[in-house]
Design a protein around this motif. Structure first.
Motif, short mmCIF file in Angstrom:
data_model
loop_
_atom_site.label_atom_id
_atom_site.label_comp_id
_atom_site.label_asym_id
_atom_site.label_seq_id
_atom_site.Cartn_x
_atom_site.Cartn_y
_atom_site.Cartn_z
N ASN A 109 1.93 0.05 4.79
CA ASN A 109 0.88 -0.11 6.34
C ASN A 109 1.06 0.32 7.33
O ASN A 109 1.92 0.72 8.07
CB ASN A 109 0.25 -1.41 6.20
CG ASN A 109 0.32 -2.34 5.41
OD1 ASN A 109 -0.64 -2.18 4.10
ND2 ASN A 109 1.01 -3.09 4.78
N PHE A 110 0.26 1.26 7.77
CA PHE A 110 -0.45 2.63 8.99
C PHE A 110 -1.51 1.58 9.84
O PHE A 110 -3.27 1.84 9.40
CB PHE A 110 -0.52 3.41 8.97
CG PHE A 110 1.09 4.05 7.87
CD1 PHE A 110 2.16 5.07 8.43
CD2 PHE A 110 0.37 4.19 6.26
CE1 PHE A 110 2.94 5.12 7.51
CE2 PHE A 110 1.81 4.96 5.58
CZ PHE A 110 2.46 5.57 6.33
N LEU A 111 -1.32 1.75 11.20
CA LEU A 111 -2.63 1.61 12.41
C LEU A 111 -2.45 3.82 12.55
O LEU A 111 -1.20 3.33 13.10
CB LEU A 111 -2.41 0.38 12.85
CG LEU A 111 -2.74 -0.74 12.50
CD1 LEU A 111 -2.10 -0.96 13.54
CD2 LEU A 111 -3.68 -0.79 11.92
N HIS A 112 -3.40 3.60 13.48
CA HIS A 112 -3.60 5.18 12.52
C HIS A 112 -4.77 5.19 14.20
O HIS A 112 -5.61 5.34 14.04
CB HIS A 112 -3.55 6.13 11.98
CG HIS A 112 -4.56 7.73 12.05
ND1 HIS A 112 -5.11 9.03 11.97
CD2 HIS A 112 -3.42 8.04 13.45
CE1 HIS A 112 -4.76 9.55 11.58
NE2 HIS A 112 -3.72 9.56 13.09
N THR A 113 -4.17 6.05 15.81
CA THR A 113 -5.24 6.55 16.40
C THR A 113 -5.08 8.36 16.85
O THR A 113 -4.21 8.57 16.37
CB THR A 113 -5.31 5.13 17.96
OG1 THR A 113 -3.44 6.51 18.27
CG2 THR A 113 -5.40 4.35 17.62
N THR A 114 -6.42 8.58 16.81
CA THR A 114 -6.26 9.84 17.29
C THR A 114 -7.12 10.59 17.99
O THR A 114 -8.50 9.90 18.32
CB THR A 114 -6.47 11.14 16.24
OG1 THR A 114 -6.18 12.75 16.31
CG2 THR A 114 -7.79 10.80 15.60
N ASP A 115 -7.59 11.93 19.00
CA ASP A 115 -8.70 11.94 20.13
C ASP A 115 -9.16 10.64 20.39
O ASP A 115 -10.07 11.26 20.35
CB ASP A 115 -9.36 12.62 18.98
CG ASP A 115 -9.30 13.75 18.35
OD1 ASP A 115 -8.98 15.20 18.50
OD2 ASP A 115 -8.72 13.30 16.70
N THR A 116 -7.96 10.20 21.56
CA THR A 116 -8.20 8.98 21.97
C THR A 116 -9.07 10.07 24.23
O THR A 116 -10.11 9.29 24.05
CB THR A 116 -7.52 8.55 22.84
OG1 THR A 116 -6.09 9.15 22.86
CG2 THR A 116 -7.21 7.61 21.26
N ASP A 119 6.01 -3.90 5.37
CA ASP A 119 5.83 -2.43 6.76
C ASP A 119 3.97 -2.52 7.16
O ASP A 119 3.41 -1.83 6.69
CB ASP A 119 6.89 -1.78 6.01
CG ASP A 119 8.02 -2.19 6.29
OD1 ASP A 119 8.52 -3.23 7.20
OD2 ASP A 119 8.63 -1.85 5.20
N LEU A 120 4.78 -2.34 8.94
CA LEU A 120 3.40 -1.58 9.22
C LEU A 120 4.60 -0.99 10.74
O LEU A 120 4.67 -0.90 11.54
CB LEU A 120 2.95 -2.95 10.23
CG LEU A 120 1.32 -2.62 11.10
CD1 LEU A 120 0.48 -2.33 10.05
CD2 LEU A 120 0.40 -3.61 12.00
N LEU A 121 3.50 0.79 10.47
CA LEU A 121 4.33 1.28 11.53
C LEU A 121 3.02 2.07 11.89
O LEU A 121 1.73 2.10 11.80
CB LEU A 121 4.49 2.59 10.90
CG LEU A 121 6.14 2.73 9.60
CD1 LEU A 121 5.76 3.83 8.58
CD2 LEU A 121 6.77 1.81 10.58
N LEU A 122 3.10 2.22 13.47
CA LEU A 122 1.63 3.37 13.84
C LEU A 122 1.67 4.51 14.42
O LEU A 122 3.48 5.07 14.79
CB LEU A 122 1.86 2.61 15.41
CG LEU A 122 0.72 0.89 15.42
CD1 LEU A 122 1.41 -0.76 14.84
CD2 LEU A 122 0.87 0.48 17.33
#
Length: 620
Positions: free
Chosen positions: A42-49, A86-89
């Motif tokens: 699993n992933f958490l994703h941020t962009t263009d903050t 699993d969790l990746l950021l």
């Protein structure tokens, strides 16, 4: 290595905040929600903050701050660990420029670099905004890269080391690692699109050339890989990502690939083939992207039980989380007491302290109405660009030495980054609306018949050879597919749109009792069920690349009213190269030598705040 806040601050922070969200933020909203589609990885994703790490202080749907995101990540890590997942950021760049928390400090980023590094991010890369100026790219190299040592990747980006002048990679080209619970072997890259207007201390190699280089070819030939992970500040459906996809598939025809994108500020999901998908997660801390994959091989597995057996085939799923505590509490099955972590609260306190130091709540005036970048058409009384064109530019663009001379003023809409909400217009508002250091330049005594043709060329309204980049225009915050779907059915009328003031605060009522409120209703390659929060749709309107304001022209009331023979052609300096190209296109020979500074030392950002102070007086 991330340096955490000292534990001695914990007690002070807990006393100061019941919620971790910023004190001036409105309460979160209740809304019907979709569950997160958990998988094996699993992933958490941020962009263009873009510096919005305090969250949105006038929009209840997006009030979560960076401290809340830290708490969310920790709580979801706990869930993943408990279930053997699993969790990746992931973060894919453009962390700077766009909010007072970054832009109001001297030097810029004085506070945000320390705030941002508190999150543990597994793969991070740069955006184009980090590269416009030498100072910001040097800060990436000297501060952000070390803060995320080993996790920051720069597959096609070099920098001239400010200490030695030597050309070196900004960060490692790639990395290989094994996930802790499932033993999934991941080979990760970090790309930037083919950016060409970076400062001259950085070198962006085209993606097409990069995928032909020896190091890349050797890396993708590694057979001990369960997943290729490509993080990039790149459009999902772009030549750059298609080049990477084809290069990997040429040597690894069936290994799964997960792409993460950015830059266009939209929620989007893209399918490359049955084993390769991409996710983009919006803008401005409005969205936390969630991605999951089930059915991966676990070649690096040692002691953990593989969840591969959960699915007989590979499955990719996505969710776009509205950044607020109502969503966060639901997805963690926690509440205002059990959800916040000490670390998250401390970071929220850091943000509040920085905002206080920067006086971001200092009020210049009181906006009498909402003004929209994309939620109203242009021209329109509710358009921020109509306001700029009709009310602001004629009053602020004036060079004393050229007083009284007719002037044609051209400004790109992309320089205006966000809406104005009815109510206090603060220092923070100034930077969310116009964060850039752009000033004005001009060419004197341009024939009006020539000058008036430029807007149509820059807006690509006529057949031409001049290539105008989409960066000139204000980003449409939804995909064309989402935009088209919104126009097909009933939507919230923007004439009566009041910034969610009518929405219900957090309450224990059931989803069936909760009225839908306006918000993102994303349509992507997987359908229309990607948003975690079920909203009624909002219409978003495309706006032109540039707007034009004619100042000190003869009025229709003048007895001798007629078009001027010549004008001062005044423009925002960011568009100079494109304006000169347009002038050549219409047959002139103007070049850089014909341009001069106009109102030297004045920037659009400061001029807007001065206008507000003089015209929107009074308390809210």
């Amino acid at each position: 290595m991330i340096h955490r806040i000292p534990s001695c601050l914990v007690l002070l922070t807990i006393v100061a905040f019941g919620w971790s969200t910023q004190p001036s933020a409105p309460e979160p909203l209740s809304a019907p929600l979709r569950e997160l589609p958990w998988g094996q990885l699993n992933f958490l994703h941020t962009t263009d903050t873009h510096g919005w790490h305090a969250g949105h202080l006038q929009e209840p749907s997006f009030t979560g701050d960076w401290g809340d995101y830290i708490s969310l990540a920790q709580r979801l890590h706990e869930k993943a660990d408990n279930e053997g997942r699993d969790l990746l950021l992931i973060d894919t760049g453009d962390r700077i420029e766009g909010n007072g928390l970054y832009d109001a400090s001297d030097p810029k980023g004085k506070y945000t670099r320390d705030i941002f590094k508190e999150q543990e991010i597994d793969v991070i890369c740069t955006g184009n905004h980090e590269l416009y100026h030498k100072s910001s790219s040097d800060n990436e190299f000297l501060s952000t890269v070390p803060n995320f040592h080993g996790n920051y990747l720069a597959s096609n980006l070099d920098i001239l080391d400010p200490r030695s002048g030597e050309r070196v990679p900004l960060a490692p080209r790639f990395k290989k690692f094994t996930t802790k619970n499932q033993g999934i072997r991941v080979l990760a890259f970090g790309f930037l699109f083919d950016f060409t207007v970076n400062a001259n201390n950085t070198i962006v190699e085209t993606v097409e050339k990069t995928v032909q280089q020896r190091w890349f070819l050797e890396a993708i030939h590694d057979r001990e890989v369960d997943l290729f992970l490509v993080a990039g500040h790149v459009l999902l459906d772009s030549p750059e990502y298609h080049s990477i996809f084809k290069a990997i598939r040429a040597v690894q025809w069936d290994t799964p690939i997960q792409f993460f994108g950015g830059h266009t500020h939209i929620r989007d999901y893209f399918k490359y083939d049955n084993k390769a998908y991409g996710l983009e997660s919006g803008r401005y801390m409005e969205t936390i992207g969630f991605m999951s994959i089930t059915g991966l091989s676990t070649g690096g597995q040692s002691r953990a039980r593989s969840l591969h057996a959960e699915s007989n085939s590979l499955k990719f799923s996505r969710r776009y989380i509205d950044n607020n505590l109502y969503s966060f509490h639901h997805h963690t099955a926690l509440n205002s007491t059990t959800f916040p972590t000490d670390h998250g609260r401390n970071v929220s306190a850091m943000i509040a302290s920085a905002r206080k130091d920067l006086k971001l709540d200092h009020q210049f005036g009181c906006a009498p109405q909402d003004l929209w970048t994309n939620r109203a058409p242009f021209p329109h009384k509710n358009s921020i660009f109509s306001w700029l064109q009709v009310q602001v530019l004629p009053n602020i663009v004036s060079e004393p030495s050229r007083k009284g001379i007719p002037r044609l003023v051209i400004v790109n809409t992309g320089g205006i980054r966000f809406d104005i909400f009815k109510g206090p217009f603060t220092i923070d508002t100034t930077y969310t609306v116009s964060p850039f250091t752009s000033g004005f330049r001009y060419i004197k005594d341009v024939p009006f018949q020539t000058a008036k043709r430029l807007k149509r060329i820059l807006n690509q309204e006529v057949p031409q050879l001049v290539e105008i980049p989409h960066e000139l225009a204000a980003h449409l915050p939804v995909s064309s597919k989402t935009q088209a779907a919104a126009f097909e059915g009933p939507v919230e009328n923007f004439d009566h749109y009041d910034g969610f003031a009518h929405q219900m605060p957090l309450s224990p009522s059931s989803d069936d009792d909760i009225p839908l409120v306006p918000g993102y209703t994303t349509h992507d390659a997987a359908g229309s069920d990607g948003d975690d929060t079920i909203h009624s749709p909002i219409k978003f309107y495309t706006v032109p690349n540039v707007i034009e304001s004619r100042v000190a022209f003869p009025t229709s009331e003048d007895e001798n009213s007629k078009e001027p023979e010549t004008v001062d052609l005044v423009y925002i300096d960011f568009i100079e190269r494109y304006l000169l190209l347009a002038l050549k296109f219409v047959g002139t020979d103007y070049d850089m030598g014909d341009t001069e500074a106009y109102m030297e030392g004045k920037e659009l950002t400061g001029l807007i705040s001065e206008w507000v102070e003089g015209n929107w007086k009074g308390d809210c």
